[in-house]
Scaffold this motif. Structure first.
Motif, PDB file in Angstrom:
ATOM      1  N   THR A  59       0.828  -1.198   0.000  1.00 13.61           N
ATOM      2  CA  THR A  59       0.000   0.000   0.000  1.00 13.61           C
ATOM      3  C   THR A  59       0.867   1.255   0.000  1.00 13.61           C
ATOM      4  OG1 THR A  59      -1.714  -1.174   1.206  1.00 13.61           O
ATOM      5  CG2 THR A  59      -1.830   1.222   1.205  1.00 13.61           C
ATOM      6  N   ARG A  60       1.919   1.246   0.734  1.00 14.49           N
ATOM      7  CA  ARG A  60       2.788   2.415   0.830  1.00 14.49           C
ATOM      8  C   ARG A  60       3.300   2.820  -0.542  1.00 14.49           C
ATOM      9  NH1 ARG A  60       3.587   6.800   3.609  1.00 14.49           N
ATOM     10  NH2 ARG A  60       5.737   7.414   3.720  1.00 14.49           N
ATOM     11  N   HIS A  61       3.670   1.846  -1.361  1.00 13.18           N
ATOM     12  CA  HIS A  61       4.150   2.127  -2.709  1.00 13.18           C
ATOM     13  C   HIS A  61       3.056   2.829  -3.524  1.00 13.18           C
ATOM     14  CE1 HIS A  61       6.151   1.664  -6.547  1.00 13.18           C
ATOM     15  NE2 HIS A  61       5.055   1.100  -7.017  1.00 13.18           N
ATOM     16  N   GLN A  62       1.839   2.351  -3.390  1.00  9.87           N
ATOM     17  CA  GLN A  62       0.727   2.943  -4.132  1.00  9.87           C
ATOM     18  C   GLN A  62       0.457   4.374  -3.668  1.00  9.87           C
ATOM     19  OE1 GLN A  62      -2.212   0.009  -3.232  1.00  9.87           O
ATOM     20  NE2 GLN A  62      -1.745  -1.226  -5.044  1.00  9.87           N
ATOM     21  N   VAL A  63       0.547   4.604  -2.389  1.00  9.42           N
ATOM     22  CA  VAL A  63       0.312   5.939  -1.844  1.00  9.42           C
ATOM     23  C   VAL A  63       1.385   6.908  -2.340  1.00  9.42           C
ATOM     24  CG1 VAL A  63       0.303   7.302   0.287  1.00  9.42           C
ATOM     25  CG2 VAL A  63      -0.934   5.139   0.185  1.00  9.42           C
ATOM     26  N   MET A  64       2.631   6.468  -2.294  1.00  6.63           N
ATOM     27  CA  MET A  64       3.720   7.339  -2.737  1.00  6.63           C
ATOM     28  C   MET A  64       3.620   7.634  -4.234  1.00  6.63           C
ATOM     29  SD  MET A  64       5.229   8.310  -0.113  1.00  6.63           S
ATOM     30  CE  MET A  64       6.537   9.213  -0.914  1.00  6.63           C
ATOM     31  N   GLU A  65       3.192   6.681  -5.020  1.00  7.93           N
ATOM     32  CA  GLU A  65       3.028   6.898  -6.456  1.00  7.93           C
ATOM     33  C   GLU A  65       1.929   7.934  -6.715  1.00  7.93           C
ATOM     34  OE1 GLU A  65       4.028   6.862 -10.226  1.00  7.93           O
ATOM     35  OE2 GLU A  65       5.080   5.686  -8.721  1.00  7.93           O
ATOM     36  N   ALA A  66       0.836   7.843  -5.972  1.00  7.21           N
ATOM     37  CA  ALA A  66      -0.245   8.828  -6.110  1.00  7.21           C
ATOM     38  C   ALA A  66       0.235  10.216  -5.682  1.00  7.21           C
ATOM     39  CB  ALA A  66      -1.447   8.399  -5.273  1.00  7.21           C
ATOM     40  N   PHE A  67       1.043  10.263  -4.620  1.00  5.57           N
ATOM     41  CA  PHE A  67       1.600  11.538  -4.154  1.00  5.57           C
ATOM     42  C   PHE A  67       2.487  12.158  -5.232  1.00  5.57           C
ATOM     43  CE2 PHE A  67       5.213  13.665  -1.997  1.00  5.57           C
ATOM     44  CZ  PHE A  67       4.521  14.766  -1.522  1.00  5.57           C
ATOM     45  N   ARG A  68       3.349  11.353  -5.847  1.00  2.53           N
ATOM     46  CA  ARG A  68       4.232  11.876  -6.901  1.00  2.53           C
ATOM     47  C   ARG A  68       3.432  12.402  -8.087  1.00  2.53           C
ATOM     48  NH1 ARG A  68       6.923   7.030  -5.649  1.00  2.53           N
ATOM     49  NH2 ARG A  68       8.697   7.411  -4.293  1.00  2.53           N
ATOM     50  N   LYS A  69       2.389  11.671  -8.456  1.00  2.00           N
ATOM     51  CA  LYS A  69       1.541  12.109  -9.576  1.00  2.00           C
ATOM     52  C   LYS A  69       0.851  13.419  -9.205  1.00  2.00           C
ATOM     53  CE  LYS A  69      -2.149  10.584 -12.678  1.00  2.00           C
ATOM     54  NZ  LYS A  69      -2.400  11.928 -13.053  1.00  2.00           N
ATOM     55  N   SER A  70       0.384  13.516  -7.973  1.00  2.00           N
ATOM     56  CA  SER A  70      -0.276  14.730  -7.511  1.00  2.00           C
ATOM     57  C   SER A  70       0.677  15.920  -7.573  1.00  2.00           C
ATOM     58  CB  SER A  70      -0.781  14.526  -6.087  1.00  2.00           C
ATOM     59  OG  SER A  70      -1.260  15.726  -5.548  1.00  2.00           O
ATOM     60  N   LEU A  71       1.922  15.702  -7.161  1.00  2.00           N
ATOM     61  CA  LEU A  71       2.907  16.787  -7.235  1.00  2.00           C
ATOM     62  C   LEU A  71       3.117  17.238  -8.678  1.00  2.00           C
ATOM     63  CD1 LEU A  71       5.708  15.816  -4.690  1.00  2.00           C
ATOM     64  CD2 LEU A  71       4.076  17.700  -4.538  1.00  2.00           C
ATOM     65  N   ALA A  72       3.199  16.286  -9.567  1.00  2.00           N
ATOM     66  CA  ALA A  72       3.418  16.634 -10.972  1.00  2.00           C
ATOM     67  C   ALA A  72       2.214  17.388 -11.532  1.00  2.00           C
ATOM     68  CB  ALA A  72       3.676  15.365 -11.787  1.00  2.00           C
ATOM     69  N   ASP A  73       1.022  16.992 -11.153  1.00  2.00           N
ATOM     70  CA  ASP A  73      -0.192  17.599 -11.704  1.00  2.00           C
ATOM     71  C   ASP A  73      -0.530  18.948 -11.061  1.00  2.00           C
ATOM     72  OD1 ASP A  73      -0.433  15.369 -13.291  1.00  2.00           O
ATOM     73  OD2 ASP A  73      -2.027  14.437 -12.109  1.00  2.00           O
ATOM     74  N   TYR A  74      -0.262  19.091  -9.781  1.00  2.00           N
ATOM     75  CA  TYR A  74      -0.744  20.260  -9.044  1.00  2.00           C
ATOM     76  C   TYR A  74       0.359  21.048  -8.336  1.00  2.00           C
ATOM     77  CZ  TYR A  74      -5.117  17.790  -9.774  1.00  2.00           C
ATOM     78  OH  TYR A  74      -6.175  17.145 -10.333  1.00  2.00           O
ATOM     79  N   ASP A  75       1.586  20.949  -8.811  1.00  2.00           N
ATOM     80  CA  ASP A  75       2.711  21.619  -8.154  1.00  2.00           C
ATOM     81  C   ASP A  75       2.481  23.130  -8.016  1.00  2.00           C
ATOM     82  OD1 ASP A  75       5.313  21.571  -6.968  1.00  2.00           O
ATOM     83  OD2 ASP A  75       6.062  22.519  -8.808  1.00  2.00           O
ATOM     84  N   SER A  76       2.021  23.769  -9.069  1.00  2.00           N
ATOM     85  CA  SER A  76       1.820  25.226  -9.000  1.00  2.00           C
ATOM     86  C   SER A  76       0.719  25.586  -7.991  1.00  2.00           C
ATOM     87  CB  SER A  76       1.502  25.794 -10.376  1.00  2.00           C
ATOM     88  OG  SER A  76       0.297  25.245 -10.870  1.00  2.00           O
ATOM     89  N   LEU A  77      -0.304  24.801  -7.917  1.00  2.00           N
ATOM     90  CA  LEU A  77      -1.376  25.037  -6.946  1.00  2.00           C
ATOM     91  C   LEU A  77      -0.837  24.900  -5.519  1.00  2.00           C
ATOM     92  CD1 LEU A  77      -4.330  25.460  -6.099  1.00  2.00           C
ATOM     93  CD2 LEU A  77      -4.655  22.986  -6.397  1.00  2.00           C
ATOM     94  N   TYR A  78      -0.051  23.861  -5.282  1.00  2.00           N
ATOM     95  CA  TYR A  78       0.525  23.654  -3.950  1.00  2.00           C
ATOM     96  C   TYR A  78       1.415  24.823  -3.560  1.00  2.00           C
ATOM     97  CZ  TYR A  78      -1.083  18.789  -4.312  1.00  2.00           C
ATOM     98  OH  TYR A  78      -1.842  17.663  -4.431  1.00  2.00           O
ATOM     99  N   GLU A  79       2.155  25.362  -4.500  1.00  2.00           N
ATOM    100  CA  GLU A  79       3.025  26.509  -4.219  1.00  2.00           C
ATOM    101  C   GLU A  79       2.188  27.724  -3.822  1.00  2.00           C
ATOM    102  OE1 GLU A  79       5.902  27.416  -7.233  1.00  2.00           O
ATOM    103  OE2 GLU A  79       6.628  25.343  -7.293  1.00  2.00           O
ATOM    104  N   LYS A  80       1.071  27.956  -4.530  1.00  2.00           N
ATOM    105  CA  LYS A  80       0.193  29.089  -4.195  1.00  2.00           C
ATOM    106  C   LYS A  80      -0.456  28.905  -2.841  1.00  2.00           C
ATOM    107  CE  LYS A  80      -0.822  30.237  -8.989  1.00  2.00           C
ATOM    108  NZ  LYS A  80      -1.802  30.185 -10.067  1.00  2.00           N
ATOM    109  N   LEU A  81      -0.871  27.702  -2.531  1.00  2.00           N
ATOM    110  CA  LEU A  81      -1.505  27.423  -1.241  1.00  2.00           C
ATOM    111  C   LEU A  81      -0.514  27.586  -0.097  1.00  2.00           C
ATOM    112  CD1 LEU A  81      -3.680  24.300  -2.126  1.00  2.00           C
ATOM    113  CD2 LEU A  81      -4.493  26.577  -1.530  1.00  2.00           C
ATOM    114  N   ALA A  82       0.751  27.332  -0.343  1.00  2.00           N
ATOM    115  CA  ALA A  82       1.778  27.432   0.704  1.00  2.00           C
ATOM    116  C   ALA A  82       2.051  28.884   1.085  1.00  2.00           C
ATOM    117  CB  ALA A  82       3.053  26.756   0.251  1.00  2.00           C
TER     118      ALA A  82
END
Length: 75
Positions: free
Chosen positions: A51-74
Motif C-alpha cells: 500500500t505504501r508504494h501505491q500511496v507514494m506513487e499517487a503523491f508523486r503524480k499529484s505533485l506533478a499535476d498540481y505543483d503550481s497550486l501547492y506553491e500558491k496554497l503554501a
C-alpha cells in the motif's frame, strides 16, 4: 500448490517452535500442517502489493499535476 511433499530441515528458535507445537496441539493439527499454513500465509502476504508504494506513487503524480497550486496554497 503441489501434493508432492518434501522434507524440510531448519533451525528454529526454541521458543517459537514450542509455541508452534502448542498451537498445533491446541488446534488438533499436526506440526507440519501448522508450519505449511504459516508458510502459505507468509507467501500470500508477500505477494500482496504494498500500500505504501501505491500511496507514494499517487503523491508523486499529484505533485506533478498540481505543483503550481501547492506553491500558491503554501503562500
Amino acid at each position: 500448490m503441489s501434493d508432492t511433499r518434501e522434507t524440510l530441515s531448519a533451525l528454529v528458535d526454541r521458543d517459537i517452535l514450542d509455541a508452534v507445537r502448542e498451537m498445533a496441539r491446541d488446534e488438533g493439527k499436526e506440526l507440519q500442517t501448522v508450519v505449511e499454513d504459516a508458510l502459505r500465509e507468509h507467501l500470500a502476504h508477500r505477494a500482496k502489493p504494498k500500500t505504501r508504494h501505491q500511496v507514494m506513487e499517487a503523491f508523486r503524480k499529484s505533485l506533478a499535476d498540481y505543483d503550481s497550486l501547492y506553491e500558491k496554497l503554501a503562500k
